[in-house]
Design an enzyme around this catalytic site. Structure first.
Site, PDB file in Angstrom:
ATOM      1  N   MET A  30       0.849  -1.191   0.000  1.00  0.00           N
ATOM      2  CA  MET A  30       0.000   0.000   0.000  1.00  0.00           C
ATOM      3  C   MET A  30       0.891   1.251   0.000  1.00  0.00           C
ATOM      4  O   MET A  30       0.459   2.332   0.393  1.00  0.00           O
ATOM      5  CB  MET A  30      -0.944  -0.009   1.203  1.00  0.00           C
ATOM      6  N   GLY A  31       2.150   1.096  -0.437  1.00  0.00           N
ATOM      7  CA  GLY A  31       3.056   2.237  -0.522  1.00  0.00           C
ATOM      8  C   GLY A  31       3.606   2.633   0.832  1.00  0.00           C
ATOM      9  O   GLY A  31       3.612   1.825   1.767  1.00  0.00           O
ATOM     10  N   LEU A  33       6.698   3.041   1.433  1.00  0.00           N
ATOM     11  CA  LEU A  33       7.630   1.900   1.495  1.00  0.00           C
ATOM     12  C   LEU A  33       8.720   2.129   2.530  1.00  0.00           C
ATOM     13  O   LEU A  33       9.223   3.234   2.698  1.00  0.00           O
ATOM     14  CB  LEU A  33       8.267   1.682   0.114  1.00  0.00           C
ATOM     15  N   HIS A  34       9.069   1.036   3.227  1.00  0.00           N
ATOM     16  CA  HIS A  34      10.151   1.090   4.210  1.00  0.00           C
ATOM     17  C   HIS A  34      11.078  -0.094   3.963  1.00  0.00           C
ATOM     18  O   HIS A  34      10.844  -0.893   3.039  1.00  0.00           O
ATOM     19  CB  HIS A  34       9.584   1.093   5.637  1.00  0.00           C
ATOM     20  N   HIS A  37       9.626  -3.564   3.329  1.00  0.00           N
ATOM     21  CA  HIS A  37       9.165  -3.807   1.954  1.00  0.00           C
ATOM     22  C   HIS A  37      10.361  -4.073   1.033  1.00  0.00           C
ATOM     23  O   HIS A  37      10.312  -4.946   0.174  1.00  0.00           O
ATOM     24  CB  HIS A  37       8.457  -2.558   1.400  1.00  0.00           C
ATOM     25  N   LYS A 149       5.288  -9.774   9.810  1.00  0.00           N
ATOM     26  CA  LYS A 149       4.741  -8.857  10.809  1.00  0.00           C
ATOM     27  C   LYS A 149       3.206  -8.950  10.804  1.00  0.00           C
ATOM     28  O   LYS A 149       2.582  -8.959  11.844  1.00  0.00           O
ATOM     29  CB  LYS A 149       5.170  -7.414  10.555  1.00  0.00           C
ATOM     30  N   ASP A 150       2.647  -9.048   9.596  1.00  0.00           N
ATOM     31  CA  ASP A 150       1.193  -9.223   9.482  1.00  0.00           C
ATOM     32  C   ASP A 150       0.921 -10.727   9.496  1.00  0.00           C
ATOM     33  O   ASP A 150       0.538 -11.319   8.474  1.00  0.00           O
ATOM     34  CB  ASP A 150       0.697  -8.561   8.197  1.00  0.00           C
ATOM     35  N   VAL A 176      11.294  -7.246   9.702  1.00  0.00           N
ATOM     36  CA  VAL A 176      12.500  -6.398   9.700  1.00  0.00           C
ATOM     37  C   VAL A 176      12.301  -5.342  10.790  1.00  0.00           C
ATOM     38  O   VAL A 176      11.230  -4.729  10.879  1.00  0.00           O
ATOM     39  CB  VAL A 176      12.709  -5.726   8.326  1.00  0.00           C
ATOM     40  N   SER A 185       7.157  -0.519   9.880  1.00  0.00           N
ATOM     41  CA  SER A 185       5.766  -0.406   9.451  1.00  0.00           C
ATOM     42  C   SER A 185       5.563   0.971   8.824  1.00  0.00           C
ATOM     43  O   SER A 185       6.182   1.949   9.267  1.00  0.00           O
ATOM     44  CB  SER A 185       4.847  -0.528  10.676  1.00  0.00           C
TER      45      SER A 185
HETATM   46  O1  PAF Z   1       0.015  -5.731   3.821  1.00  0.00           O
HETATM   47  C1  PAF Z   1      -0.408  -4.837   3.064  1.00  0.00           C
HETATM   48  O2  PAF Z   1       0.269  -3.849   2.761  1.00  0.00           O
HETATM   49  C2  PAF Z   1      -1.806  -4.976   2.475  1.00  0.00           C
HETATM   50  O3  PAF Z   1      -2.674  -5.552   3.378  1.00  0.00           O
HETATM   51  C3  PAF Z   1      -1.820  -5.728   1.122  1.00  0.00           C
HETATM   52  C4  PAF Z   1      -1.377  -7.179   1.268  1.00  0.00           C
HETATM   53  C5  PAF Z   1      -0.933  -5.017   0.114  1.00  0.00           C
HETATM   54  C6  PAF Z   1      -3.252  -5.751   0.563  1.00  0.00           C
HETATM   55  O4  PAF Z   1      -3.736  -4.452   0.385  1.00  0.00           O
END
Ligand code: PAF
Length: 280
Positions: A30-31, A33-34, A37, A149-150, A176, A185
């Protein structure tokens, strides 16, 4: 890097690449970015011919309109980071492109989405599943990379892939952390300087849970860690639980054959943070 904002263009381009025998590693985001990612992307780049990243702040996974509005958006910075990891394709659609019609699909994940994040964010995982399924249909990746993390999201996505028989390998990647232990995050950038200083308390307390597991049973340990979080008035605990790493249901005793993870969600000021640690 080539950027596409429409489904037709990105699928046409990727179909040509696949016809030429190229494998696709996909990192949906979802952008904002860190480094977390970027590590997923570096791994995807290494293990595949093409790195495809999506940036889409998915409205249907937000159960709170204010959270959606506040979610950080940093497109210029994101582009620079993507160039640095040699991303090949960025797919960055808008909501009209992804959802031309009202979304009505309802997934049944059984008990997996009834606990923890699912209990506190009703509809969240249904929204995640809807967008991930749609992105997989568009990109048709060979492998897709998700951060641990998720943790619950990862379990839901594995279940989605099994339920929908999607031919993709889900690659879980370790959390990370910042040098002081805070899990990376996109939401960390919403913390004030003062909040950022105290945020490592979350991981410190999770490490305490892991340490104590050799000396205390699961139920009293759960309560002890809840008391530690609740005793720190700078945080507002939403949940802390110690769960089976596959079913995500709370465990009541230790069993070295059962993967076990401690998961937490807390509010620090106006920012909701989640983290977890493997106990077994
Ligand atoms: O983890 C995320 O950033 C979001 O939940 C994902 C997997 C890109 C779906 O929108």
């Amino acid at each position: 890097m080539i950027t596409f904002s429409t489904i037709n263009e990105v699928t046409e381009y990727l179909n040509q690449q696949k016809a030429a025998g190229k494998s696709i590693g996909f990192v949906p985001t979802m952008g904002a970015l860190h480094k977390g990612h970027l590590e997923l992307m570096q791994r995807a780049k290494k293990e595949n011919d093409l790195l495809v990243v999506s940036i889409f702040v998915n409205p249907v996974q937000f159960n709170n309109a204010d959270d959606l509005k506040k979610y950080p958006r940093t497109p210029d910075e994101d582009n620079r980071k993507l160039e640095r990891v040699h991303c090949d394709v960025l797919f960055a659609p808008d909501a009209g492109e992804m959802y031309p019609e009202k979304v009505t699909k309802q997934y049944d994940f059984g008990q997996l989405d009834k606990v923890m994040e699912g209990a506190f964010r009703p509809g969240h995982f249904n929204g995640v599943a809807i967008v991930v399924k749609k992105l997989f249909d568009i990109i048709s990746p060979d492998r897709a990379y998700f951060g641990e993390k998720d943790f619950q999201q990862l379990a839901i996505i594995k279940k989605l892939v099994a339920m929908e028989k999607i031919p993709v390998d889900i690659v879980p990647c370790p959390i990370v952390r910042e040098p002081d232990g805070l899990a990376m995050s996109s939401r960390n950038r919403l913390l004030t300087a003062e909040e950022r200083k105290i945020a490592p308390f979350i991981y410190k307390t999770l490490k305490e849970a892991k340490l104590r597991r050799n000396h205390i049973c699961a139920n009293p340990l759960r309560q002890m860690i809840i008391n530690i979080f609740e005793g720190n008035k700078q945080f507002r605990l939403e949940y802390f639980d110690i769960v089976n790493d596959e079913t995500l249901q709370p465990i009541n005793g230790w069993n070295n054959k059962v993967g076990t993870v401690a998961c937490v969600a807390v509010w620090l000021g106006n920012v909701r943070l989640i983290d977890n640690i493997r106990i077994i």
